[in-house]
Design a protein around this motif. Sequence first.
Motif, PDB file in Angstrom:
ATOM      1  N   GLY A  30       1.078  -0.590   0.027  1.00 57.86           N
ATOM      2  CA  GLY A  30       0.515   0.266   0.141  1.00 57.86           C
ATOM      3  C   GLY A  30       0.819   1.875  -0.474  1.00 57.86           C
ATOM      4  N   TRP A  31       0.223   2.312   0.309  1.00 54.19           N
ATOM      5  CA  TRP A  31       0.948   3.107   0.231  1.00 54.19           C
ATOM      6  C   TRP A  31       2.418   3.617   2.036  1.00 54.19           C
ATOM      7  CZ3 TRP A  31       1.843   5.628  -3.506  1.00 54.19           C
ATOM      8  CH2 TRP A  31       0.799   4.997  -5.028  1.00 54.19           C
ATOM      9  N   ASN A  32       2.190   2.470   2.586  1.00 60.86           N
ATOM     10  CA  ASN A  32       2.462   2.332   3.491  1.00 60.86           C
ATOM     11  C   ASN A  32       4.425   2.198   4.078  1.00 60.86           C
ATOM     12  OD1 ASN A  32       2.768   2.128   7.058  1.00 60.86           O
ATOM     13  ND2 ASN A  32       2.891  -0.442   7.092  1.00 60.86           N
ATOM     14  N   TYR A  33       5.298   2.877   2.645  1.00 59.47           N
ATOM     15  CA  TYR A  33       6.511   3.132   3.263  1.00 59.47           C
ATOM     16  C   TYR A  33       7.071   4.886   2.620  1.00 59.47           C
ATOM     17  CZ  TYR A  33       6.080   3.725  -1.946  1.00 59.47           C
ATOM     18  OH  TYR A  33       5.325   3.966  -3.400  1.00 59.47           O
ATOM     19  N   GLU A  34       8.425   4.872   2.535  1.00 53.27           N
ATOM     20  CA  GLU A  34       8.683   5.927   2.368  1.00 53.27           C
ATOM     21  C   GLU A  34      10.348   5.609   1.730  1.00 53.27           C
ATOM     22  OE1 GLU A  34      10.417   8.063   5.837  1.00 53.27           O
ATOM     23  OE2 GLU A  34      12.218   6.452   6.044  1.00 53.27           O
ATOM     24  N   VAL A  35      10.752   7.238   0.849  1.00 55.71           N
ATOM     25  CA  VAL A  35      11.880   6.507  -0.114  1.00 55.71           C
ATOM     26  C   VAL A  35      12.688   7.743  -0.128  1.00 55.71           C
ATOM     27  CG1 VAL A  35      12.094   6.994  -2.235  1.00 55.71           C
ATOM     28  CG2 VAL A  35      10.384   5.814  -2.117  1.00 55.71           C
ATOM     29  N   LEU A  36      13.806   8.097   0.596  1.00 56.23           N
ATOM     30  CA  LEU A  36      15.145   8.805   0.309  1.00 56.23           C
ATOM     31  C   LEU A  36      16.196   8.403  -0.350  1.00 56.23           C
ATOM     32  CD1 LEU A  36      14.361   7.335   3.575  1.00 56.23           C
ATOM     33  CD2 LEU A  36      16.092   9.001   3.881  1.00 56.23           C
ATOM     34  N   SER A  37      15.954   9.852  -1.454  1.00 57.81           N
ATOM     35  CA  SER A  37      16.390   9.205  -2.496  1.00 57.81           C
ATOM     36  C   SER A  37      18.038  10.240  -2.311  1.00 57.81           C
ATOM     37  CB  SER A  37      15.931  10.365  -4.123  1.00 57.81           C
ATOM     38  OG  SER A  37      14.591   9.623  -3.435  1.00 57.81           O
ATOM     39  N   VAL A  38      19.053   9.667  -3.209  1.00 62.27           N
ATOM     40  CA  VAL A  38      20.125   9.854  -2.826  1.00 62.27           C
ATOM     41  C   VAL A  38      20.777   9.787  -4.697  1.00 62.27           C
ATOM     42  CG1 VAL A  38      22.356   9.178  -2.125  1.00 62.27           C
ATOM     43  CG2 VAL A  38      20.953   8.522  -0.584  1.00 62.27           C
ATOM     44  N   PHE A  39      21.223  11.164  -5.233  1.00 60.86           N
ATOM     45  CA  PHE A  39      21.346  11.733  -6.529  1.00 60.86           C
ATOM     46  C   PHE A  39      22.859  11.161  -6.051  1.00 60.86           C
ATOM     47  CE2 PHE A  39      17.476  13.521  -5.711  1.00 60.86           C
ATOM     48  CZ  PHE A  39      17.086  12.777  -7.435  1.00 60.86           C
ATOM     49  N   ILE A  40      23.498  10.535  -7.788  1.00 59.94           N
ATOM     50  CA  ILE A  40      24.318  10.157  -7.529  1.00 59.94           C
ATOM     51  C   ILE A  40      24.801  10.631  -9.263  1.00 59.94           C
ATOM     52  CG2 ILE A  40      26.768   8.346  -7.906  1.00 59.94           C
ATOM     53  CD1 ILE A  40      25.164   8.534  -4.542  1.00 59.94           C
ATOM     54  N   GLN A  41      25.860  11.469  -9.205  1.00 57.64           N
ATOM     55  CA  GLN A  41      26.572  11.500 -10.030  1.00 57.64           C
ATOM     56  C   GLN A  41      28.294  11.016 -10.654  1.00 57.64           C
ATOM     57  OE1 GLN A  41      26.149  16.193  -9.615  1.00 57.64           O
ATOM     58  NE2 GLN A  41      25.002  15.776 -11.511  1.00 57.64           N
ATOM     59  N   ASN A  42      28.802  10.798  -9.935  1.00 56.15           N
ATOM     60  CA  ASN A  42      30.224  10.093 -10.185  1.00 56.15           C
ATOM     61  C   ASN A  42      30.111   9.045  -8.743  1.00 56.15           C
ATOM     62  OD1 ASN A  42      32.324  11.701  -8.379  1.00 56.15           O
ATOM     63  ND2 ASN A  42      31.132  13.850  -9.924  1.00 56.15           N
ATOM     64  N   GLY A  43      31.464   8.393  -8.736  1.00 52.52           N
ATOM     65  CA  GLY A  43      31.857   7.774  -8.091  1.00 52.52           C
ATOM     66  C   GLY A  43      31.858   8.386  -7.070  1.00 52.52           C
ATOM     67  N   ASP A  44      32.690   9.952  -7.141  1.00 59.00           N
ATOM     68  CA  ASP A  44      33.160  10.455  -5.291  1.00 59.00           C
ATOM     69  C   ASP A  44      32.050  10.657  -5.125  1.00 59.00           C
ATOM     70  OD1 ASP A  44      35.520  10.681  -6.302  1.00 59.00           O
ATOM     71  OD2 ASP A  44      35.724  13.240  -6.936  1.00 59.00           O
ATOM     72  N   ASP A  45      30.455  10.938  -5.200  1.00 53.89           N
ATOM     73  CA  ASP A  45      29.597  10.719  -4.632  1.00 53.89           C
ATOM     74  C   ASP A  45      28.976   9.616  -3.626  1.00 53.89           C
ATOM     75  OD1 ASP A  45      29.197  13.321  -5.928  1.00 53.89           O
ATOM     76  OD2 ASP A  45      27.451  12.540  -6.921  1.00 53.89           O
ATOM     77  N   PHE A  46      29.777   8.914  -4.045  1.00 52.13           N
ATOM     78  CA  PHE A  46      29.427   7.492  -3.226  1.00 52.13           C
ATOM     79  C   PHE A  46      30.022   7.787  -1.865  1.00 52.13           C
ATOM     80  CE2 PHE A  46      27.527   4.841  -6.578  1.00 52.13           C
ATOM     81  CZ  PHE A  46      26.262   4.792  -6.127  1.00 52.13           C
ATOM     82  N   SER A  47      31.505   8.076  -1.874  1.00 58.49           N
ATOM     83  CA  SER A  47      32.230   8.668  -1.167  1.00 58.49           C
ATOM     84  C   SER A  47      31.551   9.444   0.187  1.00 58.49           C
ATOM     85  CB  SER A  47      33.290   8.847  -1.169  1.00 58.49           C
ATOM     86  OG  SER A  47      33.432   9.436  -2.017  1.00 58.49           O
ATOM     87  N   LYS A  48      30.746  10.154  -0.329  1.00 54.60           N
ATOM     88  CA  LYS A  48      30.230  11.342   0.818  1.00 54.60           C
ATOM     89  C   LYS A  48      28.957  10.623   0.916  1.00 54.60           C
ATOM     90  CE  LYS A  48      31.511  14.876  -3.064  1.00 54.60           C
ATOM     91  NZ  LYS A  48      31.224  15.275  -3.396  1.00 54.60           N
ATOM     92  N   VAL A  49      28.603   9.542   0.653  1.00 53.56           N
ATOM     93  CA  VAL A  49      27.289   9.014   0.927  1.00 53.56           C
ATOM     94  C   VAL A  49      27.593   8.632   3.149  1.00 53.56           C
ATOM     95  CG1 VAL A  49      25.440   7.229   1.567  1.00 53.56           C
ATOM     96  CG2 VAL A  49      25.783   8.446  -0.545  1.00 53.56           C
TER      97      VAL A  49
END
Length: 118
Positions: free
Chosen positions: A58-77
Motif C-alpha cells: 500500500g502506501w505504508n512506505y517512504e523513499v529517501l533519494s540519493v542522487f549520484i553523478q560520479n563515483g566520488d558521490d558514493f564516498s560522500k554518503v
Amino acid sequence: EAHAGGVEVEMSFIVFRWGSARFPIHYDAHSWGYSEGSTVSSQYIRFFFERSVVPKLGWNYEVLSVFIQNGDDFSKVSPAQLFSLCRGRQVGAFYFLWPVQSQQIYGDKNPTTAGYVE
C-alpha cells in the motif's frame, strides 16, 4: 521506535538515483517508449513503485533519494546518517544508476571506471 521526523512506516527504501535533484534525467521516448521511460528516469522509478511496491505494501512506505553523478558521490554518503533518517521497520535499497564502461573523467577520489561500486 520511530526515528527522526514522525510516524513509523512498514518499509524505508533508500533509492540511489543517477543524476541530480536540480537537473532530472529526461529520457528519449522514441528509444525507451512513452509509458515507462529509461531505467534512470523519474517516470520509470514512479511506475516501478506504483506497480511493484504499492500492491504489496500500500502506501505504508517512504523513499529517501540519493542522487549520484560520479563515483566520488558514493564516498560522500554516510550510511549511518541515511539509516538515522529512516522511519521504517525494515530498510532496503534500490540502485537506479547508469553503469558505463569508460574511465571516469571527473572527480578525484575514485579515478576508476564510472558506475563501479566496491
